[in-house]
Scaffold this motif. Structure first.
Motif, PDB file in Angstrom:
ATOM      1  N   UNK A 153       0.828  -1.205   0.000  1.00 38.08           N
ATOM      2  CA  UNK A 153       0.000   0.000   0.000  1.00 38.08           C
ATOM      3  C   UNK A 153       0.865   1.260   0.000  1.00 38.08           C
ATOM      4  N   UNK A 154       2.050   1.187   0.627  1.00 32.79           N
ATOM      5  CA  UNK A 154       2.973   2.324   0.569  1.00 32.79           C
ATOM      6  C   UNK A 154       3.477   2.547  -0.860  1.00 32.79           C
ATOM      7  N   UNK A 155       3.696   1.459  -1.598  1.00 34.35           N
ATOM      8  CA  UNK A 155       4.110   1.598  -2.996  1.00 34.35           C
ATOM      9  C   UNK A 155       3.043   2.339  -3.801  1.00 34.35           C
ATOM     10  N   UNK A 156       1.780   1.931  -3.625  1.00 30.20           N
ATOM     11  CA  UNK A 156       0.683   2.574  -4.363  1.00 30.20           C
ATOM     12  C   UNK A 156       0.491   4.030  -3.921  1.00 30.20           C
ATOM     13  N   UNK A 176      -5.696  10.263  -7.683  1.00 28.72           N
ATOM     14  CA  UNK A 176      -6.169  10.846  -6.425  1.00 28.72           C
ATOM     15  C   UNK A 176      -6.986   9.820  -5.646  1.00 28.72           C
ATOM     16  N   UNK A 177      -7.869   9.136  -6.352  1.00 27.32           N
ATOM     17  CA  UNK A 177      -8.688   8.086  -5.728  1.00 27.32           C
ATOM     18  C   UNK A 177      -7.797   6.961  -5.193  1.00 27.32           C
ATOM     19  N   UNK A 178      -6.794   6.559  -5.985  1.00 28.69           N
ATOM     20  CA  UNK A 178      -5.880   5.502  -5.566  1.00 28.69           C
ATOM     21  C   UNK A 178      -5.122   5.903  -4.304  1.00 28.69           C
ATOM     22  N   UNK A 181      -7.622   5.667  -1.244  1.00 26.05           N
ATOM     23  CA  UNK A 181      -7.950   4.273  -0.945  1.00 26.05           C
ATOM     24  C   UNK A 181      -6.754   3.564  -0.311  1.00 26.05           C
ATOM     25  N   UNK A 182      -5.569   3.744  -0.909  1.00 26.61           N
ATOM     26  CA  UNK A 182      -4.359   3.114  -0.381  1.00 26.61           C
ATOM     27  C   UNK A 182      -4.057   3.603   1.026  1.00 26.61           C
TER      28      UNK A 182
END
Length: 470
Positions: A153-156, A176-178, A181-182
């Motif tokens: 999740x840190x990568x995303x 922005x959404x990603x 969410x991440x």
């Protein structure tokens, strides 16, 4: 390269992963997975590859509220579709993380190399593989620890911000959404991540500076509120048993350490000096314990007296001891690969608790040469923030946004580096420090990659040539 290196580690027999240190139960029982009966211990020494899948009503309550459940349920679904409805193979857990991980590596690499297509792009690609394909990170995939979800999740999260800063994609709302969410999934992945809501709330402020974004600024503000609420929510969900375990280990692995005379110090705080005998003991003891940490006697005479306020007062009166503990944490910052558990399966010809050396060059170098001093970590954080504040100031004046988003990302990552060790020491002492500090080396490595990228692309303080016209 990342796919090949990590794929060999995770899926080519004999497979590798992390043995259970006793924490797996928090994840598996509430998800309908249980340990199969064996004639040998299933803890610490070897990676266990097969687990049972409950066929009847699951009487276990959700002991820990966590977004990790999403990953486990996907793995369970794939396991039932392609392998067995009664036996769970840990490789399906590894497969789920592996696929999400490769997606994150792709987005991060794309964010760092575009719009450049020169030799330096390949240098950045190789650096990303060298750092983030290190086995110290990917070993976690074949396990039920929460850390692989946090890593991915840190990568995303970082890839989405860097992509927005460099205007990689024509539409900004997907990234922005990603990001949001991440971030929310990362914060809710583990209770100890609750304070990170503040760090990543700061990162999100940078999105407000994107041009032609007025209509979506209200949505971005709502996203920041949701990030902060997720931190509050995951903190409130911590059960009484976990609070008790953390309180006990903060005392036994924190206040009693790095001091020559713990008895007198705790007596000055109103705690019976005999409890100094519980130094270095765990709440879930593997061997004989001086006293049962869950007993009424310990609860009345120790736990009820040593809450969060007591710990803060104690360290405020013993700053030298607290600084020594922070230095202990600083030494563990680079210990991404847990040393207390084995990485090999049973009957693989390896000794109990043996560690993998395959593709661990970067983590080994960091462990050998990175200074184990908390003061150095703070100076490094100040240095990163100072360097990127110049680009922030210049881009504010020039009404550009790359330096602004980049500054808020660096600022948020550096708050992780500075404050997570403090939260870990106050919240759990030096127990499982390497796991509690897991996001610190990830943040440092991400900042280092960004710094190198900006140096070789000449965009450290001048981002004008980096932006792609809309």
């Amino acid at each position: 390269m990342a796919a090949i290196i990590s794929g060999i580690l995770l899926f080519v027999p004999p497979i590798h992963g992390l043995a259970d240190n006793g924490d797996f139960y928090r994840s598996i029982l509430s998800n309908g997975i249980y340990r199969l009966p064996t004639s040998y211990s299933q803890y610490s020494d070897f990676v266990i590859t097969k687990f049972g899948i409950m066929q009847y009503f699951n009487e276990n309550n959700v002991s820990v509220l966590s977004s990790q459940t999403i990953f486990i349920q996907i793995a369970l679904l794939l396991n039932k579709l392609f392998y067995s409805r009664t036996i769970f193979d840990i490789r399906f857990m590894g497969l789920v993380y592996y696929l999400f991980y490769l997606g994150g590596i792709y987005l991060l690499t794309n964010a760092f190399v575009r719009p450049y297509r020169k030799v330096k792009s390949y240098v950045m690609g190789l650096l990303i593989v060298f750092i983030f394909a290190d086995s110290a990170y990917t070993l976690y995939f074949n396990s039920f620890f929460a850390e692989p979800g946090m890593f991915i999740l840190m990568l995303y999260l970082c890839a989405s911000i860097i992509s927005l800063a460099r205007n990689i994609y024509s539409r900004r709302w997907p990234m922005t959404f990603l990001f949001f969410i991440s971030t929310i999934l990362l914060i809710t992945n583990k209770q100890q991540n609750a304070p990170l809501a503040l760090s990543f709330g700061v990162v999100a402020i940078g999105i407000m500076f994107l041009p032609h974004f007025r209509a979506r600024r209200m949505a971005t503000a709502l996203g920041i509120v949701l990030v902060l609420m997720s931190g509050v929510g995951i903190y409130k969900s911590i059960g009484s048993e976990i609070v008790g375990a953390n309180t006990f280990q903060t005392f036994s692995h924190g206040t009693l350490l790095e001091t020559s005379d713990p008895t007198k110090k705790i007596e000055r705080g109103g705690v019976d000096g005999q409890f100094a005998l519980m130094r270095n003991e765990n709440y879930y003891s593997k061997n004989y314990a001086t006293l049962d940490p869950g007993s009424k006697y310990v609860k009345k005479h120790l736990m009820d007296k040593t809450g969060f306020a007591w710990i803060v007062r104690y360290y405020a009166g013993n700053l030298k001891q607290f600084n020594n503990l922070l230095d202990v944490a600083a030494k563990d910052v680079t210990a991404v690969q847990p040393r207390a558990v084995g990485n090999f399966v049973r009957n693989s010809g390896h000794k109990p608790g043996e560690q993998v050396k395959y593709f661990t060059v970067y983590s080994s170098l960091m462990g050998a040469f990175f200074p184990g001093k908390y003061a150095f970590d703070c100076l490094l954080a100040i240095g990163f923030i100072a360097v990127y504040s110049v680009g922030f100031y210049l881009d504010i004046k020039a009404k550009r946004y790359m330096g602004i988003l980049r500054f808020f990302l660096i600022f948020g990552l550096m708050t992780v580096v500075v404050f997570v060790p403090i939260v870990s020491i106050v919240g759990d002492g030096d127990a499982d420090l390497a796991k509690h500090l897991f996001l610190v080396p990830v943040s440092l490595n991400m900042s280092l990659l960004m710094f190198i990228s900006d140096l070789i692309n000449h965009t450290l303080w001048n981002t004008e040539g980096d932006e792609v016209s809309e």
